[in-house]
Design a protein around this motif. Structure first.
Motif, PDB file in Angstrom:
ATOM      1  N   PRO A 143       0.829  -1.212   0.000  1.00 28.54           N
ATOM      2  CA  PRO A 143       0.000   0.000   0.000  1.00 28.54           C
ATOM      3  C   PRO A 143       0.863   1.262   0.000  1.00 28.54           C
ATOM      4  O   PRO A 143       1.924   1.313   0.629  1.00 28.54           O
ATOM      5  CB  PRO A 143      -0.796  -0.123   1.301  1.00 28.54           C
ATOM      6  CG  PRO A 143      -0.862  -1.603   1.557  1.00 28.54           C
ATOM      7  CD  PRO A 143       0.454  -2.141   1.079  1.00 28.54           C
ATOM      8  N   TYR A 220      -6.845  -3.307  -0.610  1.00 26.04           N
ATOM      9  CA  TYR A 220      -5.770  -2.326  -0.446  1.00 26.04           C
ATOM     10  C   TYR A 220      -5.600  -1.330  -1.585  1.00 26.04           C
ATOM     11  O   TYR A 220      -4.784  -0.417  -1.484  1.00 26.04           O
ATOM     12  CB  TYR A 220      -4.439  -3.062  -0.212  1.00 26.04           C
ATOM     13  CG  TYR A 220      -4.382  -3.731   1.137  1.00 26.04           C
ATOM     14  CD1 TYR A 220      -4.121  -2.998   2.289  1.00 26.04           C
ATOM     15  CD2 TYR A 220      -4.618  -5.096   1.258  1.00 26.04           C
ATOM     16  CE1 TYR A 220      -4.087  -3.610   3.532  1.00 26.04           C
ATOM     17  CE2 TYR A 220      -4.589  -5.721   2.492  1.00 26.04           C
ATOM     18  CZ  TYR A 220      -4.330  -4.970   3.624  1.00 26.04           C
ATOM     19  OH  TYR A 220      -4.306  -5.570   4.859  1.00 26.04           O
ATOM     20  N   LYS A 223      -5.861   2.127  -0.677  1.00 23.53           N
ATOM     21  CA  LYS A 223      -4.760   2.590   0.166  1.00 23.53           C
ATOM     22  C   LYS A 223      -3.463   2.735  -0.632  1.00 23.53           C
ATOM     23  O   LYS A 223      -2.381   2.858  -0.041  1.00 23.53           O
ATOM     24  CB  LYS A 223      -4.558   1.637   1.345  1.00 23.53           C
ATOM     25  CG  LYS A 223      -5.796   1.521   2.242  1.00 23.53           C
ATOM     26  CD  LYS A 223      -5.579   0.519   3.362  1.00 23.53           C
ATOM     27  CE  LYS A 223      -6.843   0.380   4.220  1.00 23.53           C
ATOM     28  NZ  LYS A 223      -6.676  -0.623   5.301  1.00 23.53           N
TER      29      LYS A 223
END
Length: 355
Positions: A143, A220, A223
């Motif tokens: 991330p 993710y 992110k």
């Protein structure tokens, strides 16, 4: 596990740390030397029996239940032997350990585990080949990463499993990009540790299978995680077995009888993606139907070559690539193939599934 840069004299320490938990791996460099000298000796060349003797059984790997489910859904004929256990084992190092413990007779892996087994001095042979023409892996970032191409891997921490397909895909990608091993930091992990390592930021990059990446991105991508695609393939998907199994006339006949069902099961799942999506990815892997469709859209058409010449050439290139990095000793991979089984898979499928 701390980040470990692997270069030069650290190679043997790297390998030992990666596989140290395996039974019999202690003293690995000595095993490697003796293995290189003895691997393949004593392997049977006796013709395969026409029939499987009554009472024969095999313990077969079926990672996440895939092979067992394919055979069931395809409604293939009853096997002429007993499958005493379908084991949920897929990672190369785990398969080798199970072979050593005699708890597994036959497994489906990529091309690199047989090379790893040879390096450890364990005798096993390849008995069937499925050629992979399209990439099965992408490189996932942690991330918040700004890595956008393989060229950006320089100086980064890369998850690396020496004994698995993910490892050779990474090495081939680095070579194609002109990056040397010392240009990156290889972190010794097994593939089942890759997701955790990415999530925690222990590594910057990890190779993920096409069927893993949708779930990772779902969690993710918001992110800052993303995937990098390449045209690097791991050419071989194969069946292999310990020499001790193949030297048993009854078990060798059972292996020969299983190969057509392995091939036909793969063909069935390729030809029936809608059913496979629902029965495997949705019901057993808890993916959404859209995620399942994104995976099967990338599926390789099964190809079972009547001749293993291309496979042997590829396997030699892979072994040489590992030897260049100091991960294994250079050897002739021809010793890894049991040609008694060559062509069995190809004869069991339609012409369009023969490469």
């Amino acid at each position: 596990m701390p980040v470990s840069r692997t270069s030069g004299v650290d190679r043997r320490l790297f390998l030992t740390s990666l596989l140290g938990a395996a039974a019999g791996v202690a003293g690995l460099s000595g095993c490697a030397e003796s293995g290189a000298a003895t691997s393949g000796k004593g392997a049977s060349t006796a013709p395969l029996a026409d029939k499987v003797p009554a009472g024969t059984s095999l313990k077969i790997a079926s990672f996440q239940g895939q092979q067992e489910l394919q055979i069931k859904l395809a409604k293939l004929p009853e096997l002429p032997f007993e499958v005493s256990d379908w084991l949920n084992i897929g990672a190369g190092p785990d398969v080798i350990n199970a072979f050593r413990a005699k708890s597994l007779d036959l497994a489906n892996n990529a091309g690199i585990p047989p090379i790893q087994a040879h390096y450890q001095g364990f005798d096993a042979k390849i008995v069937a080949i499925d050629i992979t023409r399209k990439p099965n892996y992408v490189f996932a970032t942690k991330p918040g990463s700004d890595i956008r191409s393989v060229d950006d891997f320089r100086g980064k921490r890369l998850a690396f499993s020496q004994g698995q397909a993910q490892g050779v895909v990474l090495l081939r990608a680095l070579k194609k990009a002109g990056l040397k091993y010392d240009d990156v930091k290889l972190v010794p992990l097994t593939s089942n540790q890759f997701l955790t390592a990415l999530q925690s930021g222990q590594v910057d990059i990890a190779p993920l299978a096409n069927n893993q990446s949708p779930a990772y991105l779902k969690q993710y991508e918001s992110k800052g995680a993303h995937v990098i695609t390449t045209d690097v393939v791991d050419l071989l998907s194969l069946l292999w077995a310990p020499v001790s199994v193949l030297n048993d006339e009854a078990k060798a006949a059972a292996v020969a009888a299983f190969i057509p069902q392995w091939a036909q099961g793969l063909v069935w799942s390729y030809e029936h993606p809608d059913v496979w999506n629902e029965e495997f990815y949705v019901k057993t892997q808890n993916l959404t139907l859209d995620q399942a469709k994104s995976i099967t859209a990338l599926a390789n058409k099964p190809l079972f070559p009547p001749s293993w010449d291309e496979a042997i050439k590829w396997e030699q290139e892979t072994a040489d690539l590992l030897a260049e990095g100091g991960f294994v000793k250079k050897f002739d991979v021809a010793s890894l193939f049991d040609h008694r089984f060559e062509g069995i898979a190809a004869k069991s499928v339609a012409a369009e599934y023969r490469s």
